[in-house]
Design an enzyme around this catalytic site. Structure first.
Site, PDB file in Angstrom:
ATOM      1  N   ASP A 118      -6.005  18.712 -15.164  1.00 29.83           N
ATOM      2  CA  ASP A 118      -6.367  17.360 -15.578  1.00 29.83           C
ATOM      3  C   ASP A 118      -5.944  17.218 -17.040  1.00 29.83           C
ATOM      4  OD1 ASP A 118      -7.656  15.048 -16.517  1.00 29.83           O
ATOM      5  OD2 ASP A 118      -9.295  15.250 -15.084  1.00 29.83           O
ATOM      6  N   LYS A 153      -7.254   6.068 -19.541  1.00 26.53           N
ATOM      7  CA  LYS A 153      -7.470   6.555 -20.904  1.00 26.53           C
ATOM      8  C   LYS A 153      -6.191   6.382 -21.752  1.00 26.53           C
ATOM      9  CE  LYS A 153     -11.279   7.541 -18.771  1.00 26.53           C
ATOM     10  NZ  LYS A 153     -11.593   8.857 -18.219  1.00 26.53           N
ATOM     11  N   TYR A 176     -15.103  17.310 -16.006  1.00 26.32           N
ATOM     12  CA  TYR A 176     -15.529  15.908 -16.077  1.00 26.32           C
ATOM     13  C   TYR A 176     -16.647  15.668 -15.041  1.00 26.32           C
ATOM     14  CZ  TYR A 176     -15.173  10.824 -15.629  1.00 26.32           C
ATOM     15  OH  TYR A 176     -15.454   9.489 -15.576  1.00 26.32           O
ATOM     16  N   ARG A 234       0.853  -1.193   0.000  1.00 27.43           N
ATOM     17  CA  ARG A 234       0.000   0.000   0.000  1.00 27.43           C
ATOM     18  C   ARG A 234       0.888   1.241   0.000  1.00 27.43           C
ATOM     19  NH1 ARG A 234      -1.389   1.838   4.765  1.00 27.43           N
ATOM     20  NH2 ARG A 234      -2.354  -0.066   5.502  1.00 27.43           N
TER      21      ARG A 234
END
Ligand code: PLP
Length: 388
Positions: free
Chosen positions: A173, A198, A101, A49
């Site tokens: 972004d 993406k 978004y 983690r």
């Protein structure tokens, strides 16, 4: 060789660096935990983690591509946005684009409603709205360009300069273009956010995200939070994403050439009322895009003159393009924002944002140009077909 070309970084960062067996492809370490070499002594890794070798290599590669100090790799693009928001305190204001978004809009409003911080959504291409928002002394300004789904372009350098003067940090972004086509840190951004789902992964088989920080102090702050909340990405996803990233440049170059051809084709078709692609000289953001991007990307949208009924006929017949959400993969996709990606916005807000019922968004892939055009022609012909 310290400053390598981004193409070389994408293809070769970390290649042949394995000291145990000389593996050319960096190995994947799926282990959740790492053996200490002795009492109070570990070998750089303790628990996945917190840190994992393969994930660190992906972060390093992304940071080099964006020109940042380092990056934090997260389990999704939304986790990456949220990680940046974790820096905001209760009395602080965040300025976000009115056409950001949908998931980012939902996250910002949900956290605001719970009293985590305050948010104002503004049209950042409108100087007066931006100035009045900045006069409220925000701590963070979020930028997204080109925007989804209308491909509006804003001037990152100008917004970053004004935000800095107001004492705010700037997060961009960069999902729609990737560092292959736009490098926001060079334009003044403090953070670059990615949905690696993406273009960076590019094969539609991973959901992931990343935040690249310009400053080392921000890396430390975000790394702390990512470990505290556990939003770091899985080793397997990091492996696949780095594998996809190797071909980022050739993919996006070929895809944007296809997108330019598709935009040109749609621009001349009588069933199409408008085409939104920054590469077209008629696009309102064309000049800024030409200045701040090194390519126009492979996303575009267009309005069908016949509205919702034309959309129904088109999507039922179109070939080569698959009706699905998401973007940036090697395969071409078509989405209908009003009923899919932007359905949650509500009709009123969609109308205000210019997202009509006849709008379709395309993510143009790597198929042959002739097949892309032929596939669209089949869909467009169905609109006029009296037998349907
Ligand atoms: C997809 C997307 C996100 C969210 O990323 P996920 O990986 O789906 O969580 C954020 N910003 C933009 C611009 C996106 O396209």
């Amino acid at each position: 060789m310290t400053q390598r070309d981004p193409r070389t970084i994408a293809a070769a960062n970390g290649i042949a660096s394995d000291e145990n067996f000389g593996a050319v492809t960096p190995p994947i370490y799926l282990s959740s935990t790492f053996a200490f070499s002795g009492f109070e002594k570990h070998r750089g890794y303790e628990y996945s983690r917190t840190a994992n070798p393969g994930r660190d290599l992906l972060a390093d590669t992304l940071a080099r591509l964006e020109g940042g100090a380092d990056a934090i790799v997260t389990s999704s693009g939304m986790a990456a946005v949220d990680l940046v928001l974790s820096l905001a305190r209760r009395d602080e204001l965040i300025v976000a684009p009115h056409d950001c978004y949908g998931g980012t809009y939902r996250l910002l409003s949900a956290r605001r409603d719970r009293g985590h911080f305050d948010v104002v959504f503004v049209d950042q291409s409108d100087a007066a709205s931006l100035a009045s928002a900045l006069a409220r002394k925000p701590s963070l300004v979020l930028v997204e360009t080109p925007s989804n789904p209308l491909m509006r372009v804003v001037d990152i350098r100008a917004i970053a300069r004004q935000a800095k003067e107001a004492g705010a940090k700037v997060a961009v972004d960069n999902t729609f273009l990737s560092p292959a086509l736009q490098r926001p840190i060079e334009l003044g951004a403090d953070f670059v956010i990615h949905s690696t789902t993406k273009y960076l992964n590019g094969h539609s088989d991973v959901v992931g995200g990343a935040v690249v920080c310009a400053a080392g102090t921000d890396v430390e702050a975000l790394r702390f939070w990512a470990n505290v909340t556990g939003v770091t990405g899985s080793p397997f996803d990091a492996y696949l994403t780095l594998r996809g990233l190797r071909t980022l440049f050739p993919r996006i170059e070929r895809q944007q050439a296809n997108a330019a051809a598709v935009a040109a084709f749609l621009s001349t078709h009588p069933a199409v009322a408008a085409v939104h692609y920054p590469g077209l000289e008629s696009h309102p953001g064309h000049a800024i895009a030409r200045r701040q991007q090194s390519g126009f990307g492979a996303m575009l949208s267009f309005d069908l003159a016949g509205g919702a009924e034309a959309v129904r006929r088109f999507v039922e017949r179109v070939e080569t393009f698959t009706l699905a959400e998401s973007l940036g993969g090697v395969e071409s996709l078509v989405a209908h924002p009003a009923t899919m990606t932007h359905a949650g916005m509500g009709a009123e807000a969609r109308k205000a944002a210019g997202i009509g019922d006849g709008l379709l968004r395309l993510s143009v892939g790597l198929e042959a140009e002739a097949d892309l055009i032929a596939g669209l022609e089949v869909g467009l012909a169905a609109i006029e077909d009296r037998r349907l």
